[in-house]
Write a protein that holds these residues in place. Structure first.
Motif, PDB file in Angstrom:
ATOM      1  N   GLN A 221      42.952  39.751  38.228  1.00  0.00           N
ATOM      2  CA  GLN A 221      41.508  39.898  38.328  1.00  0.00           C
ATOM      3  C   GLN A 221      40.830  40.162  36.986  1.00  0.00           C
ATOM      4  O   GLN A 221      39.611  40.150  36.897  1.00  0.00           O
ATOM      5  CB  GLN A 221      41.174  41.019  39.314  1.00  0.00           C
ATOM      6  CG  GLN A 221      41.651  40.691  40.726  1.00  0.00           C
ATOM      7  CD  GLN A 221      41.360  41.805  41.702  1.00  0.00           C
ATOM      8  OE1 GLN A 221      40.228  42.237  41.817  1.00  0.00           O
ATOM      9  NE2 GLN A 221      42.380  42.262  42.401  1.00  0.00           N
TER      10      GLN A 221
ATOM     11  N   GLN B  49      39.446  39.601  33.244  1.00  0.00           N
ATOM     12  CA  GLN B  49      38.906  38.532  32.413  1.00  0.00           C
ATOM     13  C   GLN B  49      39.308  38.801  30.959  1.00  0.00           C
ATOM     14  O   GLN B  49      39.502  39.962  30.576  1.00  0.00           O
ATOM     15  CB  GLN B  49      37.377  38.496  32.520  1.00  0.00           C
ATOM     16  CG  GLN B  49      36.862  38.241  33.925  1.00  0.00           C
ATOM     17  CD  GLN B  49      37.276  36.879  34.437  1.00  0.00           C
ATOM     18  OE1 GLN B  49      37.196  35.887  33.739  1.00  0.00           O
ATOM     19  NE2 GLN B  49      37.762  36.850  35.674  1.00  0.00           N
TER      20      GLN B  49
ATOM     21  N   THR C  19      39.319  47.554  39.192  1.00  0.00           N
ATOM     22  CA  THR C  19      39.231  46.403  38.292  1.00  0.00           C
ATOM     23  C   THR C  19      37.833  46.438  37.681  1.00  0.00           C
ATOM     24  O   THR C  19      36.923  47.098  38.222  1.00  0.00           O
ATOM     25  CB  THR C  19      39.419  45.077  39.044  1.00  0.00           C
ATOM     26  OG1 THR C  19      38.344  44.934  39.986  1.00  0.00           O
ATOM     27  CG2 THR C  19      40.764  45.014  39.758  1.00  0.00           C
TER      28      THR C  19
ATOM     29  N   SER D  90      30.511  46.369  40.496  1.00  0.00           N
ATOM     30  CA  SER D  90      29.750  46.342  41.750  1.00  0.00           C
ATOM     31  C   SER D  90      29.214  47.721  42.125  1.00  0.00           C
ATOM     32  O   SER D  90      28.251  47.823  42.886  1.00  0.00           O
ATOM     33  CB  SER D  90      30.606  45.778  42.883  1.00  0.00           C
ATOM     34  OG  SER D  90      31.631  46.689  43.239  1.00  0.00           O
TER      35      SER D  90
ATOM     36  N   GLY E 142      35.632  44.071  37.635  1.00  0.00           N
ATOM     37  CA  GLY E 142      34.694  43.453  38.572  1.00  0.00           C
ATOM     38  C   GLY E 142      34.297  44.376  39.702  1.00  0.00           C
ATOM     39  O   GLY E 142      33.121  44.476  40.060  1.00  0.00           O
TER      40      GLY E 142
ATOM     41  N   ASP F 288      38.501  42.128  28.847  1.00  0.00           N
ATOM     42  CA  ASP F 288      38.292  43.283  29.719  1.00  0.00           C
ATOM     43  C   ASP F 288      39.484  44.224  29.643  1.00  0.00           C
ATOM     44  O   ASP F 288      40.619  43.777  29.429  1.00  0.00           O
ATOM     45  CB  ASP F 288      38.146  42.847  31.180  1.00  0.00           C
ATOM     46  CG  ASP F 288      36.790  42.258  31.500  1.00  0.00           C
ATOM     47  OD1 ASP F 288      35.866  42.381  30.670  1.00  0.00           O
ATOM     48  OD2 ASP F 288      36.662  41.667  32.593  1.00  0.00           O
TER      49      ASP F 288
END
Length: 163
Positions: free
Chosen positions: A31, A33, A54, A60, A56, A36
């Motif tokens: 997951q 990138q 993660t 959120s 991401g 990151d």
């Protein structure tokens, strides 16, 4: 999507490092990138454990902040609670990380840790506390499952109104 599943126990080594379980490392790397960090760790607001996110999934968390005036005290409190104690970390080649002392203290981690998968995220616990948490969660889940079966009406208050 890769998920964090199962409970895995590891020990701190002599240098204070602990290995992220291989299945969790696989999910984190899948997951991540380029550029990151591998994982973002933060203290749980609900339990004496560390949350692993993660990038991401952690991003959120910031979505609700958009609903607040960026110059308000509420926005600042929420932002501080999310970001001020968050630690982006990368592992070494063997998958080991060094947990910041503030997080180790929050979770009462000494020699061993339990990594507990929660699907999108995971938690790092003192092993005794992790076993107690899993048992409490199973008990609560059983109660929730019997009181909120799909298609059933919501529980009623003593006066007959839905809760």
């Amino acid at each position: 999507m890769s998920m964090f599943l199962g409970t895995h126990q590891n020990r701190f080594d002599a240098k204070g490092r602990v290995s992220i379980p291989a299945p969790f490392r696989t999910a984190l790397r899948a997951q991540a990138q380029p550029g990151d960090p591998l994982v973002i760790l933060r203290p749980s607001h609900l339990h004496p454990c560390i949350e692993g996110w993660t990038v991401g999934a952690f991003a959120s968390l910031a979505t609700p902040l958009d609903e607040y005036d960026p110059f308000s005290e509420d926005h600042e409190d929420l932002a501080a609670s999310l970001y001020a104690d968050a630690y982006p970390l990368d592992s070494d080649k063997e998958g080991r990380i060094i947990l910041p002392e503030t997080l180790r203290t929050h979770a009462a981690l000494v020699d061993e840790v339990s990594f507990m998968g929660l699907g999108r995220t995971f938690q790092i616990w003192n092993p005794v506390a992790a076993a107690e948490r899993r048992q409490a969660a199973r008990s609560r889940a059983k109660t929730l499952a019997t009181s909120r079966r799909p298609g059933s009406a919501p529980p009623m208050t003593t006066n007959g109104a839905p809760e």
